[in-house]
Write a protein that holds these residues in place. Structure first.
Motif, PDB file in Angstrom:
ATOM      1  N   ASP A 103      -2.062  -4.234   9.844  1.00 39.87           N
ATOM      2  CA  ASP A 103      -2.517  -4.337  11.230  1.00 39.87           C
ATOM      3  C   ASP A 103      -2.207  -5.732  11.759  1.00 39.87           C
ATOM      4  O   ASP A 103      -2.046  -6.678  10.987  1.00 39.87           O
ATOM      5  CB  ASP A 103      -4.030  -4.103  11.315  1.00 39.87           C
ATOM      6  N   THR A 106      -4.334  -8.387  10.308  1.00 40.27           N
ATOM      7  CA  THR A 106      -4.383  -8.481   8.840  1.00 40.27           C
ATOM      8  C   THR A 106      -3.381  -9.516   8.336  1.00 40.27           C
ATOM      9  O   THR A 106      -2.292  -9.650   8.879  1.00 40.27           O
ATOM     10  CB  THR A 106      -4.102  -7.091   8.213  1.00 40.27           C
ATOM     11  N   HIS A 187      -5.291   2.128   9.410  1.00 42.01           N
ATOM     12  CA  HIS A 187      -6.559   1.368   9.355  1.00 42.01           C
ATOM     13  C   HIS A 187      -7.441   1.781   8.171  1.00 42.01           C
ATOM     14  O   HIS A 187      -8.662   1.826   8.295  1.00 42.01           O
ATOM     15  CB  HIS A 187      -7.389   1.592  10.625  1.00 42.01           C
ATOM     16  N   VAL A 189      -8.571   0.634   5.228  1.00 45.18           N
ATOM     17  CA  VAL A 189      -9.683  -0.154   4.679  1.00 45.18           C
ATOM     18  C   VAL A 189     -10.820  -0.229   5.706  1.00 45.18           C
ATOM     19  O   VAL A 189     -11.993  -0.007   5.382  1.00 45.18           O
ATOM     20  CB  VAL A 189      -9.201  -1.565   4.260  1.00 45.18           C
TER      21      VAL A 189
HETATM   22  N1  URA Z   1      -6.233  -1.198   6.005  1.00 40.17           N
HETATM   23  C1  URA Z   1      -6.523  -1.617   7.248  1.00 40.17           C
HETATM   24  O1  URA Z   1      -7.531  -1.232   7.823  1.00 40.17           O
HETATM   25  N2  URA Z   1      -5.665  -2.471   7.843  1.00 40.17           N
HETATM   26  C2  URA Z   1      -4.558  -2.941   7.257  1.00 40.17           C
HETATM   27  O2  URA Z   1      -3.824  -3.735   7.841  1.00 40.17           O
HETATM   28  C3  URA Z   1      -4.267  -2.494   5.953  1.00 40.17           C
HETATM   29  C4  URA Z   1      -5.120  -1.614   5.348  1.00 40.17           C
END
Ligand code: URA
Length: 239
Positions: A103, A106, A187, A189
């Protein structure tokens, strides 16, 4: 391979420009000046010198970047800066692309290559290549969460995730964790934590398959992978 193709691939311009350049006489192969664009060279064996500098041919480029926040992991974007914009011209000429996406906000390990086969292999859901993220969570991460993630959680769209390995580094109003997952849903994680009522406030990828992030890289910096690292990635099989 034709000398004009080799030079063009190595960033010396279009085939037409290279033809002109060859005419000028600055290209020497194994000690002989070469002007014919059709001249055949063996990139592995022949020594190609352009204006006194040796040209080392390679087909693929493999880069590890410590992605900074605020930059998109895409090749082109009309709005914002992309990770490709951060590369030196000598790397951009290979037309590399990021292996998967992080993201915009990130940080951390991002592979960038023009090797489509390796990229496919690392991203294929069948291969289950683990990716580990360090994250700061708004809220107290508990052993219940560890158990829930180990079983797989249900995301907002009803998708049941594969098991994730959650390690609590510290727990409190804000918690620090490492999470290893083998999938790469949008998204993922953030949505896994949302499913247990918690919010990711910082996210950084620290490894992909056998490859840890090189912590000597500052945000936005990158380096070429070593031959050993490339081999490890190619040979990587999940135990
Ligand atoms: N999970 C996320 O929510 N964002 C990322 O950038 C990578 C994995």
């Amino acid at each position: 391979m034709r000398i004009d193709k080799l030079l063009s691939n190595m960033g010396f311009g279009s085939r037409k420009e290279v033809k002109k350049h060859l005419k000028g006489g600055g290209t020497v192969v194994n000690g002989e000046t070469v002007k014919d664009p059709k001249f055949q060279v063996d990139p592995e064996k022949d020594t190609v010198i352009v204006h006194g500098e040796e040209v080392t041919y390679k087909e693929f480029v493999y880069l590890m970047m410590n992605k900074p926040p605020g930059v998109l992991s895409a090749t082109e974007d009309t709005e914002g800066e992309t990770v490709i914009d951060l590369l030196e011209m000598e790397d951009q000429i290979f037309n590399p692309f990021p292996v998967g996406r992080l993201d915009k906000e990130t940080e951390g390990l991002l592979l960038i290559t023009n090797d489509g086969q390796l990229s496919h292999q690392l991203l294929s859901p069948k291969k289950h290549v683990p990716k580990t993220y360090f994250s700061i969570i708004d809220g107290e991460v508990t052993e219940e969460d560890v158990k829930a993630f180990a079983e797989g959680v249900t995301l907002d769209d009803g998708y049941e995730t594969k098991p994730g390995e959650l390690e609590i580094i510290s727990s409190g109003m804000r918690s620090e964790i490492n999470l290893t997952i083998t999938e790469g849903k949008f998204h993922q994680v953030k949505r896994m934590f949302e499913s247990v009522g918690k919010r990711v406030i910082y996210l950084k990828r620290i490894s992909m398959g056998p490859l840890p992030l090189d912590e000597t890289l500052e945000l936005g910096e990158y380096r070429e992978l070593t031959d050993e690292e490339v081999e490890e990635l190619k040979d990587y099989k999940q135990e």
